[in-house]
Design an enzyme around this catalytic site. Structure first.
Site, PDB file in Angstrom:
ATOM      1  CD  GLU A  63       0.305  -4.080 -17.345  1.00  0.00           C
ATOM      2  OE1 GLU A  63       1.082  -5.036 -17.119  1.00  0.00           O
ATOM      3  OE2 GLU A  63       0.385  -2.985 -16.769  1.00  0.00           O
ATOM      4  CD  GLU A  90       2.068   1.444 -16.600  1.00  0.00           C
ATOM      5  OE1 GLU A  90       0.917   1.316 -16.143  1.00  0.00           O
ATOM      6  OE2 GLU A  90       2.300   1.747 -17.792  1.00  0.00           O
TER       7      GLU A  90
HETATM    8  C1  1HE Z   1      -7.518  -6.182  -6.936  1.00  0.00           C
HETATM    9  C2  1HE Z   1      -6.326  -6.042  -7.684  1.00  0.00           C
HETATM   10  C3  1HE Z   1      -6.364  -5.262  -8.846  1.00  0.00           C
HETATM   11  C4  1HE Z   1      -5.925  -7.301  -5.969  1.00  0.00           C
HETATM   12  N1  1HE Z   1      -7.538  -4.686  -9.184  1.00  0.00           N
HETATM   13  N2  1HE Z   1      -8.648  -5.592  -7.313  1.00  0.00           N
HETATM   14  N3  1HE Z   1      -2.730  -6.101 -11.845  1.00  0.00           N
HETATM   15  C5  1HE Z   1      -2.731  -7.458 -11.779  1.00  0.00           C
HETATM   16  O1  1HE Z   1      -3.042  -8.166 -12.721  1.00  0.00           O
HETATM   17  C6  1HE Z   1      -2.404  -8.044 -10.432  1.00  0.00           C
HETATM   18  C7  1HE Z   1      -3.673  -8.534  -9.791  1.00  0.00           C
HETATM   19  N4  1HE Z   1      -3.492  -8.911  -8.383  1.00  0.00           N
HETATM   20  C8  1HE Z   1      -2.867 -10.057  -8.027  1.00  0.00           C
HETATM   21  O2  1HE Z   1      -2.302 -10.800  -8.834  1.00  0.00           O
HETATM   22  C9  1HE Z   1      -2.876 -10.384  -6.562  1.00  0.00           C
HETATM   23  O3  1HE Z   1      -3.966  -9.677  -5.937  1.00  0.00           O
HETATM   24  C10 1HE Z   1      -1.576 -10.050  -5.803  1.00  0.00           C
HETATM   25  C11 1HE Z   1      -0.478 -11.011  -6.243  1.00  0.00           C
HETATM   26  C12 1HE Z   1      -1.136  -8.618  -6.037  1.00  0.00           C
HETATM   27  C13 1HE Z   1      -1.828 -10.212  -4.263  1.00  0.00           C
HETATM   28  O4  1HE Z   1      -2.324 -11.495  -4.013  1.00  0.00           O
HETATM   29  P1  1HE Z   1      -3.052 -11.781  -2.604  1.00  0.00           P
HETATM   30  O5  1HE Z   1      -3.346 -13.252  -2.539  1.00  0.00           O
HETATM   31  O6  1HE Z   1      -2.250 -11.191  -1.505  1.00  0.00           O
HETATM   32  O7  1HE Z   1      -4.417 -10.936  -2.625  1.00  0.00           O
HETATM   33  P2  1HE Z   1      -5.783 -11.231  -3.419  1.00  0.00           P
HETATM   34  O8  1HE Z   1      -6.628 -12.168  -2.589  1.00  0.00           O
HETATM   35  O9  1HE Z   1      -5.547 -11.610  -4.830  1.00  0.00           O
HETATM   36  O10 1HE Z   1      -6.457  -9.802  -3.452  1.00  0.00           O
HETATM   37  C14 1HE Z   1      -7.063  -9.206  -2.308  1.00  0.00           C
HETATM   38  C15 1HE Z   1      -8.180  -8.336  -2.773  1.00  0.00           C
HETATM   39  O11 1HE Z   1      -7.633  -7.290  -3.601  1.00  0.00           O
HETATM   40  C16 1HE Z   1      -9.161  -9.083  -3.680  1.00  0.00           C
HETATM   41  O12 1HE Z   1     -10.429  -8.471  -3.506  1.00  0.00           O
HETATM   42  P3  1HE Z   1     -11.564  -9.117  -2.552  1.00  0.00           P
HETATM   43  O13 1HE Z   1     -12.721  -8.170  -2.677  1.00  0.00           O
HETATM   44  O14 1HE Z   1     -11.795 -10.499  -3.104  1.00  0.00           O
HETATM   45  O15 1HE Z   1     -10.957  -9.155  -1.174  1.00  0.00           O
HETATM   46  C17 1HE Z   1      -8.656  -8.785  -5.067  1.00  0.00           C
HETATM   47  O16 1HE Z   1      -9.671  -8.880  -6.053  1.00  0.00           O
HETATM   48  C18 1HE Z   1      -8.217  -7.348  -4.898  1.00  0.00           C
HETATM   49  N5  1HE Z   1      -7.233  -6.959  -5.892  1.00  0.00           N
HETATM   50  N6  1HE Z   1      -5.346  -6.751  -7.043  1.00  0.00           N
HETATM   51  C19 1HE Z   1      -8.633  -4.862  -8.436  1.00  0.00           C
HETATM   52  N7  1HE Z   1      -5.269  -5.052  -9.573  1.00  0.00           N
HETATM   53  C20 1HE Z   1      -2.633   2.123 -16.609  1.00  0.00           C
HETATM   54  S1  1HE Z   1      -2.679   0.581 -17.152  1.00  0.00           S
HETATM   55  C21 1HE Z   1      -2.046  -0.422 -15.932  1.00  0.00           C
HETATM   56  C22 1HE Z   1      -2.459  -1.817 -16.225  1.00  0.00           C
HETATM   57  C23 1HE Z   1      -2.274  -2.733 -15.073  1.00  0.00           C
HETATM   58  O17 1HE Z   1      -1.859  -2.354 -13.999  1.00  0.00           O
HETATM   59  S2  1HE Z   1      -2.665  -4.340 -15.356  1.00  0.00           S
HETATM   60  C24 1HE Z   1      -2.117  -5.210 -13.988  1.00  0.00           C
HETATM   61  C25 1HE Z   1      -3.193  -5.364 -12.970  1.00  0.00           C
END
Ligand code: 1HE
Length: 269
Positions: free
Chosen positions: A143, A123
């Site tokens: 989402e 977005e």
């Molecule tokens: C996060 C987020 C997040 C990572 N919010 N903390 N977005 C998603 O559904 C995508 C969610 N993220 C992922 O699928 C993956 O993190 C990635 C593919 C982007 C990257 O994977 P990777 O293996 O490199 O990293 P990771 O181990 O998953 O994440 C590293 C850290 O970032 C980890 O935290 P930690 O404390 O365990 O180290 C994750 O929890 C954190 N992290 N992405 C919070 N999105 C206005 S409405 C909009 C609606 C949306 O955007 S919905 C889509 C959300």
């Protein structure tokens, strides 16, 4: 919050998750929360709004990029669970306001995309005017699988780029587009090799900065409105904008330079 002015020359307080830099007439804003994959929490979204609201005089284009392995993992999902319905509406409207500061701000903005460009990250990218994708970029709207809905303007901006039916597919089936597919269907304008996105983004921003400010205003503020207007209103608005632009001193100087053979021709590279 960290004061950006002292180290970057921008008169705005930015959160630690954002880094600003000035290169001549080009402002560069980086998402700098790589440890959370540049997930957008409230301070980051407010910081984006503040940055694009307060660009200093002399800035004529901007670049938005992300640090680390990914452009942006979207909404910070850890903030979501605590919100009730009314707070959810206010949150989404806050994102709309912030991203409008990009879409209808002072200068054109070039997004440089790599790795995950997902959910709210897509977005954010869609609110920019030009998108450069490195071949590592991929696009998704998780989402659908998270039980929520887009809230940062995707319902309006993404159909303009890729069409409503592709967006439906992404949300209903969780389909992920790779960088090549994204380039083919209109997510990005430019596709470059890994590590080359920022240089390309800055090169394009410098070219944009060399345009007349009136033309850049017409393209970013007037063209999108005309494109969504009824044709009769659109033609009239186009004529008015054309007359305003050509009456500007800079247009006259540029046209004179061409006629006196001092300006470049429009030729293929
Ligand atoms: C996060 C987020 C997040 C990572 N919010 N903390 N977005 C998603 O559904 C995508 C969610 N993220 C992922 O699928 C993956 O993190 C990635 C593919 C982007 C990257 O994977 P990777 O293996 O490199 O990293 P990771 O181990 O998953 O994440 C590293 C850290 O970032 C980890 O935290 P930690 O404390 O365990 O180290 C994750 O929890 C954190 N992290 N992405 C919070 N999105 C206005 S409405 C909009 C609606 C949306 O955007 S919905 C889509 C959300």
């Amino acid at each position: 919050m960290s004061a950006a002015k002292s180290d970057s020359g921008f008169d705005v307080e930015l959160p630690r998750s954002l880094k600003a830099e000035r290169r001549g007439e080009v402002a560069i804003l980086r998402l700098a929360r790589a440890q959370k994959r540049n997930a957008l929490d409230d301070p980051t979204v407010f910081g984006i709004e503040a940055f694009f609201s307060a660009l200093p005089e002399g800035i004529r284009a901007a670049v938005l990029a992300g640090e680390g392995e990914h452009f942006c993992a979207g909404l910070d999902l850890s903030e979501l669970t605590a919100r009730d319905t009314a707070q959810g509406i206010a949150h989404s409207r806050g994102w709309h306001r912030a991203f409008e500061r990009i879409e209808f701000g002072k200068v054109p903005v070039v997004a440089v995309l790599h790795g995950a460009v997902v959910g709210g990250g897509l977005e954010l990218a869609a609110a920019c005017h030009i998108r450069v994708a490195e071949s590592s970029a991929y696009y998704a709207l998780p989402e659908g699988s998270r039980g929520i809905y887009v809230g940062g303007g995707a319902s309006v901006r993404l159909p303009r780029l890729i069409g409503t039916s592709r967006m439906m597919d992404m949300m209903l089936t969780g389909r992920i587009y790779d960088a090549g597919e994204g380039q083919a269907c209109g997510m990005s304008h430019y596709l470059v090799a890994p590590g080359e996105g920022l240089a390309k983004g800055i090169e394009l921003a410098e070219r944009i900065a060399g345009n007349s400010p009136m033309t850049n205003f017409a393209v970013t503020h007037v063209l999108p409105r005309i494109a969504e207007a009824d044709p009769a209103s659109g033609y009239l608005t186009e004529a008015l904008m054309a007359a305003i632009a050509q009456g500007d001193d800079e247009a006259k100087a540029r046209l004179k330079a061409f006629l006196e053979k001092r300006a470049p021709k429009t030729v293929r590279n």
